[in-house]
Motif scaffolding. Structure first.
Motif, PDB file in Angstrom:
ATOM      1  N   ALA A  27     -15.013  15.091  -0.136  1.00  0.00           N
ATOM      2  CA  ALA A  27     -14.057  15.697   0.788  1.00  0.00           C
ATOM      3  C   ALA A  27     -14.055  14.973   2.125  1.00  0.00           C
ATOM      4  N   VAL A  28     -15.228  14.648   2.630  1.00  0.00           N
ATOM      5  CA  VAL A  28     -15.314  13.907   3.893  1.00  0.00           C
ATOM      6  C   VAL A  28     -14.685  12.533   3.738  1.00  0.00           C
ATOM      7  N   TRP A  29     -14.971  11.865   2.632  1.00  0.00           N
ATOM      8  CA  TRP A  29     -14.417  10.527   2.395  1.00  0.00           C
ATOM      9  C   TRP A  29     -12.891  10.580   2.320  1.00  0.00           C
ATOM     10  N   LEU A  30     -12.342  11.603   1.662  1.00  0.00           N
ATOM     11  CA  LEU A  30     -10.888  11.718   1.559  1.00  0.00           C
ATOM     12  C   LEU A  30     -10.250  11.959   2.921  1.00  0.00           C
ATOM     13  N   GLN A  31     -10.908  12.734   3.775  1.00  0.00           N
ATOM     14  CA  GLN A  31     -10.388  12.919   5.131  1.00  0.00           C
ATOM     15  C   GLN A  31     -10.327  11.585   5.872  1.00  0.00           C
ATOM     16  N   HIS A  32     -11.353  10.772   5.686  1.00  0.00           N
ATOM     17  CA  HIS A  32     -11.360   9.456   6.321  1.00  0.00           C
ATOM     18  C   HIS A  32     -10.259   8.569   5.744  1.00  0.00           C
ATOM     19  N   GLN A  33     -10.048   8.657   4.424  1.00  0.00           N
ATOM     20  CA  GLN A  33      -8.978   7.875   3.815  1.00  0.00           C
ATOM     21  C   GLN A  33      -7.607   8.275   4.373  1.00  0.00           C
ATOM     22  N   ALA A  34      -7.416   9.551   4.623  1.00  0.00           N
ATOM     23  CA  ALA A  34      -6.137  10.001   5.170  1.00  0.00           C
ATOM     24  C   ALA A  34      -5.864   9.355   6.523  1.00  0.00           C
ATOM     25  N   ARG A  35      -6.927   9.137   7.309  1.00  0.00           N
ATOM     26  CA  ARG A  35      -6.740   8.475   8.599  1.00  0.00           C
ATOM     27  C   ARG A  35      -6.450   6.989   8.423  1.00  0.00           C
ATOM     28  N   LEU A  36      -7.001   6.389   7.371  1.00  0.00           N
ATOM     29  CA  LEU A  36      -6.781   4.961   7.128  1.00  0.00           C
ATOM     30  C   LEU A  36      -5.410   4.671   6.529  1.00  0.00           C
ATOM     31  N   PRO A  65      -5.372  -0.554   3.953  1.00  0.00           N
ATOM     32  CA  PRO A  65      -6.046  -0.486   5.263  1.00  0.00           C
ATOM     33  C   PRO A  65      -6.724  -1.782   5.691  1.00  0.00           C
ATOM     34  N   GLY A  66      -7.275  -2.551   4.742  1.00  0.00           N
ATOM     35  CA  GLY A  66      -8.007  -3.746   5.127  1.00  0.00           C
ATOM     36  C   GLY A  66      -7.329  -5.062   4.842  1.00  0.00           C
ATOM     37  N   VAL A  67      -6.260  -5.032   4.048  1.00  0.00           N
ATOM     38  CA  VAL A  67      -5.617  -6.279   3.640  1.00  0.00           C
ATOM     39  C   VAL A  67      -4.111  -6.082   3.524  1.00  0.00           C
ATOM     40  N   LEU A  68      -3.401  -7.212   3.487  1.00  0.00           N
ATOM     41  CA  LEU A  68      -1.957  -7.208   3.264  1.00  0.00           C
ATOM     42  C   LEU A  68      -1.666  -8.321   2.253  1.00  0.00           C
ATOM     43  N   THR A  69      -1.080  -7.946   1.111  1.00  0.00           N
ATOM     44  CA  THR A  69      -0.854  -8.884   0.020  1.00  0.00           C
ATOM     45  C   THR A  69       0.604  -9.323  -0.017  1.00  0.00           C
ATOM     46  N   PHE A  70       0.782 -10.639  -0.085  1.00  0.00           N
ATOM     47  CA  PHE A  70       2.104 -11.249  -0.219  1.00  0.00           C
ATOM     48  C   PHE A  70       2.207 -11.880  -1.605  1.00  0.00           C
ATOM     49  N   CYS A  71       3.354 -11.680  -2.277  1.00  0.00           N
ATOM     50  CA  CYS A  71       3.602 -12.281  -3.580  1.00  0.00           C
ATOM     51  C   CYS A  71       4.680 -13.355  -3.423  1.00  0.00           C
ATOM     52  N   LEU A  72       4.286 -14.600  -3.667  1.00  0.00           N
ATOM     53  CA  LEU A  72       5.242 -15.692  -3.519  1.00  0.00           C
ATOM     54  C   LEU A  72       6.241 -15.733  -4.654  1.00  0.00           C
ATOM     55  N   GLY A  73       5.820 -15.326  -5.848  1.00  0.00           N
ATOM     56  CA  GLY A  73       6.710 -15.351  -6.993  1.00  0.00           C
ATOM     57  C   GLY A  73       6.968 -16.757  -7.495  1.00  0.00           C
ATOM     58  N   LEU A  74       7.792 -16.847  -8.535  1.00  0.00           N
ATOM     59  CA  LEU A  74       8.081 -18.135  -9.157  1.00  0.00           C
ATOM     60  C   LEU A  74       9.152 -18.925  -8.422  1.00  0.00           C
ATOM     61  N   GLY A  75       9.769 -18.307  -7.423  1.00  0.00           N
ATOM     62  CA  GLY A  75      10.743 -19.015  -6.584  1.00  0.00           C
ATOM     63  C   GLY A  75      10.472 -18.690  -5.126  1.00  0.00           C
ATOM     64  N   PRO A  76       9.389 -19.251  -4.556  1.00  0.00           N
ATOM     65  CA  PRO A  76       9.025 -18.910  -3.173  1.00  0.00           C
ATOM     66  C   PRO A  76      10.176 -19.161  -2.203  1.00  0.00           C
ATOM     67  N   LEU A 101      -1.546  -1.483   7.037  1.00  0.00           N
ATOM     68  CA  LEU A 101      -0.292  -0.743   7.097  1.00  0.00           C
ATOM     69  C   LEU A 101       0.422  -0.978   8.422  1.00  0.00           C
ATOM     70  N   ASP A 102      -0.344  -1.100   9.515  1.00  0.00           N
ATOM     71  CA  ASP A 102       0.260  -1.427  10.816  1.00  0.00           C
ATOM     72  C   ASP A 102       0.817  -2.845  10.804  1.00  0.00           C
ATOM     73  N   ALA A 103       0.073  -3.767  10.176  1.00  0.00           N
ATOM     74  CA  ALA A 103       0.552  -5.144  10.087  1.00  0.00           C
ATOM     75  C   ALA A 103       1.858  -5.200   9.304  1.00  0.00           C
ATOM     76  N   ASP A 104       1.925  -4.443   8.234  1.00  0.00           N
ATOM     77  CA  ASP A 104       3.132  -4.431   7.410  1.00  0.00           C
ATOM     78  C   ASP A 104       4.323  -3.900   8.198  1.00  0.00           C
TER      79      ASP A 104
END
Length: 470
Positions: free
Chosen positions: A417-426, A318-329, A300-303
């Motif tokens: 609940a703990v996992w969701l709190q961590h997700q909110a930070r991510l 949080p761990g990746v950034l996806t780019f879509c080239l499409g049919l007309g890059p 999200l920071d990279a974006d």
């Protein structure tokens, strides 16, 4: 000049189907037609639309095709309602699109959610292996149908022939969400397949197609579900877009255009790899997935950093950034994007991020309260830190793919609940620090909406198991 690398796949018109381009060059509004007798509609047996649907079905090898004007979302809902009568259970993957949850509410269907393999390096769910699905089917008990998602948003495909054969061996019809695919699920034996005109084809947003084959699903049941959910005044432009998208999949010209775009994607991938940029493996040459966590950067920071420099990605996580080239890059993307990504690495890069924690979920689980009951119940917002023991009243879906981290009716156990709190930070700015829960659903399991005690999040209100969850 900006670098748009997002959906729709037509790339702001560069990759639109030629037939659709010709239509859009006509006098504005001349193509906005009602269901005139010679034109018809998706559920009318005569007229141009019916002929186009039959033609596309023949070209794709399907038994029937229906065009849709409410996106893949609307057709996924219709497909699920055609498969599952009220009160029945359906197996849905945890990376389902939330439109399938809406279908469960509308059709009074009971979702049985199955967990998926998890990649701690990227924070992504992985496609299920045949062995994983076999374990799911064994744990699930009686269900009406199986839903698969392939490919994923990031372009990762499942072994569909093996998965579909496994489900058919258990007597289950299979619906495949192929919004990001090209219809290969049909050759794999899937009974119903949903395609998107804008995600992998040269069509407009909201245009889509539903494909049927074989004898496991009654075409009349599909048509009935479409009648319930689709508009009675479908857009002629979007119907034409659906046809043009399917024609592109099978025509020699469409294949040539796709191959040219894929060659650009392959050159871009090689250039990024030569620059030492970490990329995820993808089965789709038109999806480039930067492993930002390996660079020490939240996706999200990279974006946000790239947006300020005119580079518009499709999906930050949080761990990746996806780019879509499409049919007309975009012109020059092969050298322009790597240059910006190298600048990103210099500006924000550091030590790799720690591994991501998988969601603490059983292999299969049915929400404790019926999903529609939980979603309609009086609700209150509580801090994530105080959510343990409460029953979710709404889905929790970070933007934009609509994949829920939490489903209405699920009881939030302490680990979740703990996992969701961590997700909110991510997911800064994407997940609130509160969650809406069913009012009166007690932390000790003693105040379910129907008054019965429920000690865990995966049992019926009367105490009997609702799943064979591991």
């Amino acid at each position: 000049m900006g670098l748009p690398l997002h959906l729709p796949a037509h790339g702001r018109g560069r990759g639109l189907s030629p037939a659709l381009q010709r239509l859009l060059r006509q006098r504005p509004g001349s193509w906005d037609l009602p269901e005139l007798p010679e034109f018809g509609g998706p559920l009318i047996d005569s007229g141009a639309v019916a002929e186009a649907q039959r033609r596309c079905a023949h070209q794709l090898g399907a038994g029937a095709v229906w065009f849709g004007v409410n996106g893949a979302s609307g057709l996924l809902q219709a497909a699920l309602l055609a498969l599952a009568p009220p009160g029945s259970r359906v197996l849905l993957p945890r990376n389902l699109h939330r439109s399938l949850l809406h279908a469960c509410v509308l059709g009074q269907v009971r979702p049985l959610l199955y967990d998926l393999p998890f990649d701690p390096a990227t924070g992504l769910w992985r496609p299920p292996s045949p062995a994983h699905l076999a374990a799911v089917l064994k744990a699930a008990g009686p269900v009406a149908a199986l839903v698969l998602v392939s490919p994923s948003y990031q372009g990762q495909r499942s072994d569909l022939p093996a998965l579909v054969a496994l489900a058919h061996g258990h007597g289950l019809p299979v619906l495949v969400d192929q919004a990001h695919g090209l219809g290969e699920a049909l050759a794999a034996g899937a009974d119903l397949v949903v395609l998107s005109g804008q995600k992998a084809g040269g069509g407009l947003a909201q245009s889509a197609a539903l494909l049927l084959q074989g004898q496991r699903v009654d075409p009349a049941a599909v048509a009935r579900a479409l009648l319930w959910l689709q508009t009675s005044s479908p857009s002629a432009l979007l119907l034409a877009s659906a046809e043009a998208t399917l024609q592109e999949l099978t025509s020699p010209g469409g294949r040539r255009r796709r191959r040219r775009a894929e060659q650009i994607g392959e050159r871009l991938r090689r250039r990024c790899e030569l620059a030492g940029l970490p990329l995820l493996a993808s089965d789709d040459p038109l999806r480039l997935v930067l492993h930002t966590a390996a660079l020490g950067i939240n996706g999200l920071d990279a974006d946000a950093w790239l947006l300020e420099r005119g580079v518009i990605a499709e999906l930050p996580e949080p761990g990746v950034l996806t780019f879509c080239l499409g049919l007309g890059p975009p012109v020059g993307v092969v050298w322009r994007l790597p240059r910006q990504l190298k600048r990103l690495r210099r500006a924000l890069g550091g030590h790799p991020l720690p591994p991501f924690s998988p969601p603490p979920l059983p292999l299969v689980a049915e929400p404790e309260l019926p999903i529609g009951e939980a979603w309609r119940a009086p609700a209150e917002a509580v801090p994530l830190a105080a959510a343990a023991g409460r029953i979710a009243a709404e889905p929790l879906c970070p933007y934009p793919p609509g994949i829920p981290l939490l489903v209405p009716g699920e009881r939030i156990d302490p680990a979740r609940a703990v996992w969701l709190q961590h997700q909110a930070r991510l997911w800064p700015g994407q997940i609130a620090d509160t969650v809406r829960v069913v009012a009166g659903s007690g932390a000790d399991g003693s105040a379910c909406a129907d008054g019965f005690a429920c000690a865990d999040g995966f049992a019926c209100a009367d105490g009997s198991p609702r799943s064979g969850g591991a």
